[in-house]
Design a protein around this motif. Structure first.
Motif, PDB file in Angstrom:
ATOM      1  N   HIS A 194      -6.024  -2.900   0.107  1.00  0.00           N
ATOM      2  CA  HIS A 194      -7.004  -2.543   1.141  1.00  0.00           C
ATOM      3  C   HIS A 194      -7.876  -3.738   1.517  1.00  0.00           C
ATOM      4  O   HIS A 194      -8.239  -3.914   2.695  1.00  0.00           O
ATOM      5  CB  HIS A 194      -7.851  -1.383   0.635  1.00  0.00           C
ATOM      6  CG  HIS A 194      -7.139  -0.065   0.708  1.00  0.00           C
ATOM      7  ND1 HIS A 194      -6.670   0.495   1.863  1.00  0.00           N
ATOM      8  CD2 HIS A 194      -6.796   0.835  -0.287  1.00  0.00           C
ATOM      9  CE1 HIS A 194      -6.083   1.642   1.646  1.00  0.00           C
ATOM     10  NE2 HIS A 194      -6.146   1.885   0.305  1.00  0.00           N
TER      11      HIS A 194
ATOM     12  N   GLN B 197      -3.655  -1.049  -5.179  1.00  0.00           N
ATOM     13  CA  GLN B 197      -4.022  -0.416  -3.911  1.00  0.00           C
ATOM     14  C   GLN B 197      -5.347  -0.965  -3.373  1.00  0.00           C
ATOM     15  O   GLN B 197      -5.506  -1.203  -2.168  1.00  0.00           O
ATOM     16  CB  GLN B 197      -4.076   1.098  -4.113  1.00  0.00           C
ATOM     17  CG  GLN B 197      -4.131   1.865  -2.804  1.00  0.00           C
ATOM     18  CD  GLN B 197      -4.085   3.352  -3.025  1.00  0.00           C
ATOM     19  OE1 GLN B 197      -4.752   3.863  -3.946  1.00  0.00           O
ATOM     20  NE2 GLN B 197      -3.321   4.067  -2.211  1.00  0.00           N
TER      21      GLN B 197
ATOM     22  N   LEU C 296       0.828  -1.211   0.000  1.00  0.00           N
ATOM     23  CA  LEU C 296       0.000   0.000   0.000  1.00  0.00           C
ATOM     24  C   LEU C 296       0.860   1.258   0.000  1.00  0.00           C
ATOM     25  O   LEU C 296       0.523   2.278  -0.615  1.00  0.00           O
ATOM     26  CB  LEU C 296      -0.929  -0.025   1.216  1.00  0.00           C
ATOM     27  CG  LEU C 296      -2.006  -1.115   1.215  1.00  0.00           C
ATOM     28  CD1 LEU C 296      -2.776  -1.092   2.502  1.00  0.00           C
ATOM     29  CD2 LEU C 296      -2.944  -0.922   0.026  1.00  0.00           C
TER      30      LEU C 296
END
Length: 1020
Positions: free
Chosen positions: A698, A694, A670
């Motif tokens: 998450h 990304q 990230l």
């Protein structure tokens, strides 16, 4: 026939009647041929005296016997006349006698006294006859010596007197009605027979190995000499002489000269008493010596000869007296025996009723005193500890001869012949005169005169000794054999009673102990006679909730349910157990009783058969296992919960460790993706790929948050929440998430106390529970009920929780989710919180695991109710807070920010350090790195105050974050530090409370999160 012939024939007849000697031919002479021949023969050879006197009374002729009787010779005849023949008459009467014979011519026998020439008178029975021959007149006298006859007559008269005394004595003795009267008659007749000696009666008694003479009666004249005489007549057994003759051989003995007979009479007796002679006549009946008749003379008195002619009379009198004494003794013995039998029977009967030892011994003293005339009594018991005889009871009179301490003083048995005979050989002993056996007693300490010892024995063992005695001035006491035997019978009966008393006392003590154990034992005990309760202890009363009067006689089945837990009828199963106990096989089993109020008690029963008389009694020890079973069930539940908690804890540690390491990896993904996006042109063709990376990161971060939530180390943003409001905020989301076949019912309460919680974590709990309930209902129609409320939890209720057994008692706000689904069995419920466990084909298996972590992280509790086919209820409880709800915070807008200064990044993961370094350097900071706590401390020490901020990891090798923080603050007390960890803020920060930590940053974080936290710390 001529007149001479007739006279001669008459003479011959008279003479022949007096003398049986043959008559020789008569000599020739003046009297004629026939008379002469006859008289000549008589004159010479007859044993009678023949004399011929002339008319003047001169003795002309005398035969030898006549001369002998007159003490004269032939030459003395001329001067002898008729006067010599009638010395018993005066001269005138003598002449008249002679003249009368001469004239009458007839014989006339008479007793006369001849005067011998030596002057002695000789009694003669004579006959005189006047004769005429050829104109001459003569007197013919013949006579027989009467001295022997007179002596015989005297003897006959004496014998008649003796026989008279004997007959009168026999008659008097036959009339005697007491022994004293026999003694008096015997002494009186003996004194009448012979008046000179001193007469007395004695009786020999055996004292130890000696004989003792006891004087029972005596003449008054013997009183002054009695002491020395009696003392001297105590002959030892081994002596010979007088005592041996009288006592052993039962023969009369007469010692005429005591001084000259030392082997018969002791010289010291002769010297002290002055004894001259001693006669002893034994009183014997059927070989048994009942006494001795004594006659004694002394040196200072006139001698009294004892003629042997008296001995047979005295012996006969003694035999008759012995017979009379035996008769009276027999009568006395019969009367005494009858009286003793009555007394003994009454005494034994009274002793048999004694209930204790003291009563028995008191009665024994009382009845022994009635059976024997001994004044004092005492009771001894053998004490093996001191090998002695110890006195435990005594009559009050004994106190005059010794103190209580002296009386109780043990007397050693070993070596004491008297006590050994009683204690060891179990024989009764009576010593009438203790002074005769001084070696047996300490007479200086205890002045015994007479003593008896009687063992109380039964079946070969002595349980005590009864002693009786006389002391000092009380004098010796005689004890008949009958009374001695009665005492032995009394003590034999007392020994039996004593054994029984001891056995009863032991039984009573044992019964008291058993009764005490029976009544005080905490376990209920029931005695069954048949199937009815015969007795029960207080613990049984408490168990059943009934009183003794309600239990006794009640059938035991009245206290049992109709069926036992296994379905067996109580009556049938109870009979089986009682039959097993009757056979002696195992009688231990579990049984359910029905107590007062309908409460069922699960009990362990030990049933034993006891034989009581002719019927068996069943002894049942009941142990109430209800509380134990409940405790065991609770303990098993707690053990299961502990096991589950430990399993969850271990799995949580595993999940936390994985999430921690995974967070570090996600930091690189990230962080680098975020840095690349910030520096990349928005129109760059790879931007979409970076955004996809990304987004995936998450999603991975969400997964790690769930794992951390499961482990209880998730990131919480804690604030006061209204649980009902949180549910209401999610209703729309919940409704669209549920299938159309599922109805959502609400039971929400308003005005609940606030809970301190993370809103997102609470929402996750609600969502996961509702989704799990919907999956449990499946494709069929069902309902889910969502309710909130408040509840007070006590310590007992908390222990039954599936999660949160260590929660504190108090007020809790709960969330309850109930479904009508398929429910769960016990095995499924035991695994529902395991990570990745699921019963659904498409399930992930982290939903309930995350819920458990969230609940534990919020110090809450969780309970699950489920039954197969009847649905499941999850009840989640959070501690209620007393503070009011705070107003919602306004969202802040991000402002561009640029910083400066030196920041130290400490982390063992190089990727984390690289992301942080780039993010901080892009904002204008200088960054230095440290791979562990030890290196960080060295850099702070090296750089000093130039280090403006430290980003410190929690878990590192060599030196952890907590220790490194402490060392750095020691070097630079005002150093600002931000803690970074993959665990929850609450857990991480708990170790730094009050230590000046400036902030916390949850991993994984992005550049924006890092810069926002740094800005907040540097520009507060």
């Amino acid at each position: 026939m001529s007149a001479d012939t007739v006279q001669t024939a008459s003479l011959l007849r008279s003479v022949s009647a007096l003398d049986a000697s043959p008559i020789p031919p008569p000599p020739a002479g003046r009297l004629g041929s026939l008379a002469e021949r006859a008289l000549r023969g008589l004159f010479q050879r007859a044993s009678m005296a023949f004399l011929i006197l002339d008319r003047e009374g001169r003795i002309l002729h005398a035969n030898p016997r006549a001369l002998l009787m007159l003490g004269a010779g032939e030459d003395d005849l001329p001067r002898l006349g008729f006067e010599q023949l009638r010395h018993d008459l005066p001269p005138a009467q003598a002449r008249a006698w002679f003249e009368g014979i001469s004239r009458a011519g007839t014989d006339r026998p008479d007793v006369a006294s001849w005067l011998r020439l030596d002057g002695e008178a000789l009694p003669v029975r004579l006959t005189a006859l006047g004769l005429g021959a050829e104109g001459d007149e003569h007197v013919f006298v013949w006579g027989r010596d009467q001295s022997e006859e007179q002596l015989a007559n005297g003897r006959l008269a004496e014998s008649a007197g003796l026989q008279r005394h004997l007959a009168e004595g026999i008659y008097a003795l036959s009339l005697a009605r007491s022994q004293e009267e026999v003694h008096r008659v015997l002494l009186a007749r003996a004194a009448a027979i012979l008046t000179g000696p001193h007469w007395f009666l004695g009786r020999y008694e055996l004292a130890g190995d000696r004989r003792r003479l006891q004087v029972v009666a005596s003449a008054p004249s013997l009183a002054s000499r009695m002491g020395a005489l009696v003392e001297g007549l105590a002959f030892p057994l081994q002596d010979t002489g007088f005592a041996r003759e009288v006592y052993e051989h039962r023969r009369m003995c007469f010692v005429e000269d005591a001084a000259a007979s030392p082997s018969m009479i002791q010289p010291d007796l002769v010297e002290t008493s002055g004894l001259r002679s001693l006669l002893g006549v034994p009183l014997v009946f059927e070989g048994r010596l009942t006494g001795v008749l004594f006659a004694a003379t002394f040196q200072d008195e006139s001698p009294t000869p004892l003629r042997e002619s008296l001995f047979p009379v005295l012996q006969s009198l003694a035999r008759i007296a012995a017979l009379a004494l035996e008769r009276l003794g027999g009568e006395d013995r019969l009367e005494e025996a009858a009286s003793l039998s009555r007394e003994l029977a009454q005494g034994v009967r009274e002793l048999s009723e004694a209930g204790d030892e003291d009563t028995l011994i008191a009665g024994l003293f009382r009845w022994a005193a009635r059976l024997a005339p001994l004044p004092e009594w005492w009771f001894n018991r053998y004490d093996a500890a001191v090998d002695g005889s110890v006195t435990t009871h005594w009559t009050p009179g004994l106190d005059a001869f010794g103190s209580p301490e002296e009386i109780r003083e043990p007397v050693r048995v070993a070596g004491n012949a008297f006590l050994e005979e009683i204690h060891l050989r179990q024989r009764a002993v009576f010593i009438p005169h203790c002074e005769d056996v001084p070696e047996l007693f300490d007479l200086a300490t205890w002045p015994f005169r007479s003593v008896v010892g009687l063992p109380l024995a039964h079946e070969g063992s002595v349980v005590g000794i009864l002693h009786g005695g006389a002391f000092g001035p009380q004098g010796p006491v005689a004890l008949s054999q009958e009374r001695f035997e009665a005492l032995k019978s009394l003590t034999e009966a007392a020994g039996l009673v004593m054994k029984r008393v001891h056995a009863r006392q032991a039984l009573e003590a044992q019964e008291a102990r058993f009764r005490m154990l029976f009544e005080q034992t905490p376990d209920p005990i029931v005695l069954l006679s048949g199937a009815a309760i015969a007795d029960a202890n207080p613990a049984a009363w408490r168990l059943f909730g009934l009183g003794a009067d309600e239990l006794l006689g009640r059938p035991i089945l009245d206290l049992c349910p109709e069926h036992q837990p296994d379905g067996s009828p109580s009556s049938d199963l109870g009979r089986c157990h009682m039959e097993a106990a009757r056979r002696g096989t195992s009688g231990q089993f579990e049984w359910t009783f029905l107590c007062e109020g309908g409460r069922e008690a699960i009990c362990q029963v030990n049933l034993t058969r006891l034989d009581y008389g002719d019927r068996p009694i069943f002894h049942a020890i009941v142990r109430d296992l209800t509380a134990q079973k409940r405790a065991e069930s609770e303990r098993a539940a707690l053990e299961r919960q502990l096991f589950q908690a430990q399993k969850m804890e271990s799995l949580g540690v595993l999940a936390g460790g994985i999430a921690h390491d995974f967070n570090n990896l996600l930091m690189g993904v990230l962080g680098h993706a975020g840095l690349a996006l910030e520096q990349l042109n928005p129109l760059h063709p790879v931007r979409r790929n970076l955004e996809a990376i990304q987004k995936a990161g998450h999603r991975a971060a969400d997964l790690t948050r769930q794992m951390l939530a499961y482990s209880g180390r998730g990131q919480f943003v804690v604030r006061h929440l209204d649980l009902t409001a949180q549910v209401e905020e999610m209703l729309h989301l919940l409704e669209v998430s549920l299938p159309k076949t599922v109805v959502l019912n609400l039971g929400l309460k308003r005005g609940l106390p606030a809970v301190s919680a993370d809103a997102s974590q609470i929402q996750q709990v609600i969502m996961n529970l509702v989704i799990n309930a919907a999956e449990a209902i499946g494709e069929v129609s069902g309902a889910i009920t969502l309710a909130t409320g408040v509840q007070r939890l006590e310590e007992t209720a908390i222990r039954t929780m599936l999660v949160g057994q260590d929660a504190a008692p108090g007020t809790y706000v709960y969330l309850e989710v109930t479904d009508t689904g398929c429910g769960m069995d016990a095995d499924t419920m035991a695994r529902i919180f395991e990570p990745f466990f699921t019963t659904k084909f498409t399930g992930r298996g982290l939903g309930l695991s995350a819920i458990m972590g969230i609940v534990r992280g919020h110090k809450g509790a969780l309970r699950v109710y489920s039954e197969v086919g009847r649905g499941t209820t999850f009840k989640v409880l959070f501690p209620a807070q007393e503070e009011a709800l705070a107003p919602a915070a306004q969202a802040s807008r991000e402002a561009p920010w640029q910083g400066s200064g030196l920041i130290l990044v400490v982390d063992d993961d190089e990727t984390v350090r690289a992301v942080a370094r780039q993010a901080l350097e892009l904002r204008g900071f200088q960054v230095i790195e440290a791979p562990d706590g030890r290196a960080a401390v060295d850099l702070v020490q090296e750089q000093g105050a130039t280090v403006g901020l430290v980003l410190l990891d929690m878990t590192m090798p060599h030196m952890g974050g907590e220790e490194a923080y402490r060392e750095m603050r020691r070097l630079q007390p005002d150093l600002r530090v931000i803690l970074s960890s993959g665990y929850s803020e609450a857990e991480a920060m708990s170790r730094f409370l009050g230590k000046g930590l400036k902030g916390f940053l949850q991993k994984p974080y992005g550049p924006k999160d890092l810069l926002a936290k740094v800005q907040a710390v540097l520009e507060p």
